[in-house]
Design an enzyme around this catalytic site. Structure first.
Site, PDB file in Angstrom:
ATOM      1  N   SER A 187       9.992  -7.948  -6.195  1.00 42.31           N
ATOM      2  CA  SER A 187       9.506  -7.132  -5.083  1.00 42.31           C
ATOM      3  C   SER A 187       8.000  -7.120  -4.910  1.00 42.31           C
ATOM      4  O   SER A 187       7.498  -6.511  -3.970  1.00 42.31           O
ATOM      5  CB  SER A 187       9.995  -5.686  -5.236  1.00 42.31           C
ATOM      6  OG  SER A 187      11.342  -5.613  -4.882  1.00 42.31           O
ATOM      7  N   LYS A 220       2.866   2.229  -3.406  1.00 44.66           N
ATOM      8  CA  LYS A 220       4.218   2.075  -2.892  1.00 44.66           C
ATOM      9  C   LYS A 220       4.899   3.447  -2.950  1.00 44.66           C
ATOM     10  O   LYS A 220       4.635   4.245  -3.854  1.00 44.66           O
ATOM     11  CB  LYS A 220       4.966   1.060  -3.759  1.00 44.66           C
ATOM     12  CG  LYS A 220       6.313   0.632  -3.216  1.00 44.66           C
ATOM     13  CD  LYS A 220       6.900  -0.500  -4.076  1.00 44.66           C
ATOM     14  CE  LYS A 220       8.287  -0.899  -3.599  1.00 44.66           C
ATOM     15  NZ  LYS A 220       8.843  -2.008  -4.389  1.00 44.66           N
ATOM     16  N   SER A 243      10.579  -5.831  -1.984  1.00 45.51           N
ATOM     17  CA  SER A 243      10.648  -4.523  -1.358  1.00 45.51           C
ATOM     18  C   SER A 243       9.279  -3.877  -1.168  1.00 45.51           C
ATOM     19  O   SER A 243       9.156  -2.908  -0.422  1.00 45.51           O
ATOM     20  CB  SER A 243      11.545  -3.594  -2.183  1.00 45.51           C
ATOM     21  OG  SER A 243      10.970  -3.353  -3.451  1.00 45.51           O
TER      22      SER A 243
END
Lengths: 441, 447
Positions: A139, A40, A115
């Protein structure tokens, strides 16, 4: 990308894309013991930008590897890219990135979830791919559920946060998104463990991968406000588990509904201090209006480069910790967190995991998201926020499909018992067949 | 008049408070890392030595010690602050409600905590074209902050307080460079309302700044004006305080707990610590134990810790008054030379002074011998080798020199020859007075 002239930009993009695809397709590129993984964009890695989905960090290349990335590289991991995300983790649908919106591999008109949206999309699209994700308030679970993959969020403090660009430090957890439980078995022990560079990782007991889940508790409060297809799929999954010999109990967890307000106060309070450093001094574009006072100079950069959701959360967090409000909000939210931890502990007295659906609906369409108000978006996280607030390990597993879209369920285990969630995932995938979209590569 | 001080002193650790960077960077930005630069993804880890020093200081100041402490983020935007928040302690200081004595005067200590220093801004270039550069070598340097009650009643007393505090801290934890690096915020009220003078560097400036603020407030009150509560700065060049450029309202730092650092149990650490005797505490004790003036005791202790050791040994043999006059006179005047040799010569020095005070040696001989010791003529030292019994030496000499006995009958000065011989042989262990007396007694027997 936006700064390139269009034609040149597209060519550059195309080059990057073909290099990426070649790399994935050529098995010879991988030597014995090597494997691909992505991270990420809020995890720092050498040779890559670390932008955390924010334009304010555009061009920033960190001089060090985040600990989980370093550990994966040490056992043969090849970092092939950084995955898109909501700006600093602020979002449920990955629509708050400064660098475009990732599309759901099952239906490109729908959201990947957020996210860690890019991570879930990568894990869903690429066979045998390991995606490092990060969860502050759900997330990992949310995009795993929307993209039909496994998303494991370990106990807070299990995986070092050294090199993770902070959202809410007391909540942030690095975890894994994959297609199979086997990958979790393989890589969770690698990224776990104490790290002197993250004091909050030092108190952890040794990771025990032997735990089992034989009894699950389903809180009645979790079953309200679900869309019918989620209710139906979750019901089917419970029946399937019952056939597999797992005992299912009903519990009451009335405090879960306080998790969202408490979470938003704590997370944004911390976030508003974490984001203070991005002011145009060393991070964020240095604007050219040098004649202003430093406060105005900082404000200009922050106004230009933070997205609207980041601004909303900075304001909310700053407000919550101001004199006069601090006790009413910040301190109270800390107390609510303790309340929820106690409620989980009580629930765990008679079971190995608390089981709920992950998200109240399937991945929404972008036009639906555009009509949602911020509060409705926040409310969508009512099942994923509680374990995050409590710091308890949790996993989202595909448990059904509706309108060709995946539906996920989430199991929460006691602190440090993430090993049992991995074995739960292994057992589940033996009886429930996961579907994946056709790879584009 | 009421004055309260917030004092920041650098803790003399080798590495910074929250990272491994050296505290003694030379070139600008040479001692920095992701942590003290506040790079995204970095996080602090606590330097335990700094925590221990802070605990020691709080305990020394007789504070009520906290059982558990944690850190807090104090958020404000400033170009020298890498994260735009400072990691400090807010709702859990190391200790509270202590005190510090300036002589007989008690000054309350409200709280003691530790925190990180921001970076430093250097302005370069001609006026009007100035450029501000930031040096992050200072970023993360450990500081202790000591907050006093408004118990100080004059600018001179404020300076005395700081002088004495630094003396004690220097001994306690080895604080260095105090004059330059000590930073003080001073709150002062002549009438009702208080004014804060922020960020004064160095002891002298604290006194100067306070004096000028006293004058300003006194003049204003004299003409019936009101003092406004505000923050001012001391302009070192002009010697006056000027209103700060800050906004009217008080800054809200929005404190939250520092989530990357846990809580630290300092209770057991604090209760297991013993506070070593500090210079001014020692001076007070010497003054009381040996009945000497505090000022003298202070001078002895501050000249050198080892001189005070010597004083205490001497005082045990010859009493406080004599020990003091020797310590402050011949010993301290040649202390620079004696100091390094002192451990080896201690017995010699004590021997000489005991000899003088017991009348076995003249005062001037004693001084000569001590100065000989300090200049390295160790041969002149006494006490080391066996010089034999005085009386048997005299008897022997008198036996050897019957002519002296004969001459002595008509002229008492004839004894001087033998006295000289004895003095030489005894290497000054006995004063000439004693030798002369014994010699006369022996000669009288033979007459």
């Amino acid at each position: 990308v936006t700064s390139f002239p269009t034609a040149e930009g597209l060519r550059a993009l195309d080059d990057k894309h073909s290099v990426f695809c070649e790399r994935l397709e050529d098995p010879l590129a991988l030597e014995q013991g090597q494997f691909h993984f992505s991270a990420k964009d809020n995890l720092c890695a050498r040779h890559f930008q670390a932008r955390a989905g924010s334009r304010i960090l555009k061009g920033y290349r960190p001089p060090f590897d985040a600990t989980p990335i370093r550990k994966l590289k040490e056992i043969g991991g090849l970092l092939i890219g950084k995955t898109n995300m909501d700006e600093f983790g602020f979002g449920t649908f990955c629509t708050n990135s400064g660098f475009g919106v990732p599309r759901n591999p099952f239906d490109i008109e729908r959201s990947c979830g957020g996210s860690s949206g890019g991570a879930a999309a990568a894990a869903s699209l690429i066979p045998e791919h390991l995606a490092l994700g990060v969860s502050t308030g759900g997330s990992i679970s949310c995009p795993a559920s929307f993209c039909g993959v496994i998303g494991l969020t370990p106990t807070y403090g299990r995986v070092s946060r050294w090199g993770l660009i902070d959202y809410g430090n007391s909540l942030d957890k690095v975890g894994l998104l994959t297609r199979t439980a086997r990958d979790l078995e393989r890589y969770l022990p690698v990224i776990s463990g104490p790290d002197p560079k993250d004091p909050t990782s030092k108190a952890q007991p040794v990771l025990d991968m032997r735990g089992e889940v034989t009894t699950v508790a389903v809180p009645a409060e979790a079953l309200a406000d679900l869309s019918p297809d989620v209710t139906a799929s979750f019901g089917e999954a419970l029946k399937e588990m019952g056939r597999n010999g797992i005992k299912i109990r009903e519990v009451r967890m009335p405090s879960l509904r306080f998790a969202i307000p408490a979470y938003y106060i704590l997370a944004t309070s911390e976030a508003s201090t974490n984001l203070a450093r991005y002011c145009g001094m060393r991070f964020g574009a240095m604007n050219d209006e040098f004649d202003q006072g430093f406060n105005d100079f900082f404000s200009q950069t922050r106004s230009e480069d933070f997205g609207p959701e980041a601004k909303r959360r900075i304001l909310l967090g700053t407000f919550s910790r101001m004199v006069g409000f601090r006790n009413r909000y910040y301190i109270k939210a800390l107390q609510v967190r303790q309340l929820i931890i106690r409620e989980y502990r009580k629930a765990f007295e008679g079971c190995d995991a608390v089981l709920t659906p992950t998200m109240p609906f399937i991945a929404p369409r972008f036009d639906e998201i555009a009509r949602m108000k911020p509060l409705e978006m926040y409310q969508a996280d009512f099942l994923t926020v509680p374990p995050n607030l409590a710091g308890m390990p949790h996993i989202s597993l595909p448990c059904g499909y509706s309108r060709a879209m995946p539906i996920g369920m989430q199991a929460v285990a006691p602190q440090w018992a993430e090993g049992s969630l991995v074995s739960f995932a292994r057992t589940w995938e033996e009886s429930f067949h996961y579907r994946f979209p056709e790879a584009i590569a | 008049m009421k004055i309260g001080l917030e004092i920041h002193v650098q803790l003399p650790t080798r590495s910074k408070l929250f990272c491994g960077c050296s505290t003694s960077g030379d070139a600008p930005n040479s001692s920095v890392c992701p942590v003290c630069l506040g790079l995204p993804g970095s996080r602090p880890f606590l330097n335990r030595q700094a925590l221990e020093m802070g605990v020691l200081i709080a305990k020394f100041l007789d504070c009520k010690m906290s059982e558990r402490v944690w850190f807090a983020r104090k958020t404000y935007f400033y170009p020298d602050l890498p994260k735009n928040f400072q990691i400090t302690q807010y709702d859990s200081p190391l200790g509270t409600d202590g005190h510090f004595m300036i002589g007989e005067k008690r000054v309350g200590i409200w709280r003691v905590h530790i925190e990180e220093d921001p970076g430093r801004i250097r302005r370069v270039g001609r006026s009007g074209e100035e450029v501000a550069l930031v040096d992050y070598d200072r970023s993360g340097i450990p500081l202790v902050e000591i907050v006093t009650a408004p118990d100080i009643s004059s600018p001179a007393e404020a300076r005395d307080f700081l002088t004495d505090l630094i003396i004690e801290l220097r001994h306690l934890i080895g604080v260095t460079g105090e004059e330059q690096t000590m930073r003080v915020d001073a709150n002062i009220s002549v009438g009702e309302e208080r004014v804060e003078i922020k960020n004064i560097t160095g002891l002298r400036n604290v006194e100067k700044g306070l004096r000028s603020e006293v004058n300003r407030q006194t003049k204003m009150l004299a003409v019936g004006k009101r003092i406004v509560r505000e923050t001012r700065h001391f302009d070192e060049d002009r010697g006056v305080t000027l209103p700060g450029r800050e906004k009217e309202f008080e800054e809200d730092y929005g404190y939250i707990g520092e989530p990357d650092l846990g809580t630290y149990r300092i209770g057991p650490l604090a209760s297991s610590m013993t506070i070593p005797e500090t210079p001014l505490v020692r001076a007070a004790r010497l003054s009381k134990e040996w009945g000497i003036e505090t000022k003298a005791a202070r001078q002895i202790v501050l000249t050198d810790w080892a001189l005070a050791d010597l004083f205490e040994m001497l005082a045990a043999k010859v009493g406080g008054e004599a020990a003091m006059s020797w310590a402050m006179g011949p010993l301290s005047s040649s202390w620079r030379d004696l100091r390094e040799k002192a451990p080896g010569l201690r017995d010699d020095i004590i021997g000489i002074i005991v000899a003088v005070t017991s009348g076995k040696m003249t005062d001037s001989e004693g001084r000569m011998r001590i100065s000989a010791l300090s200049s390295g003529q160790e041969a002149a030292a006494s006490g080391g080798e066996d010089v034999g019994d005085l009386d048997s030496l005299i008897v022997g000499l008198v036996d050897e020199h019957p002519e002296v006995v004969r001459d002595y009958q008509s002229n008492e000065r004839a004894a001087n020859f033998l006295i000289g011989q004895v003095m030489k042989a005894m290497k000054g262990r006995y004063s000439s007075k004693v030798v002369a007396e014994r010699m006369k007694r022996e000669l009288e027997k033979r007459v």
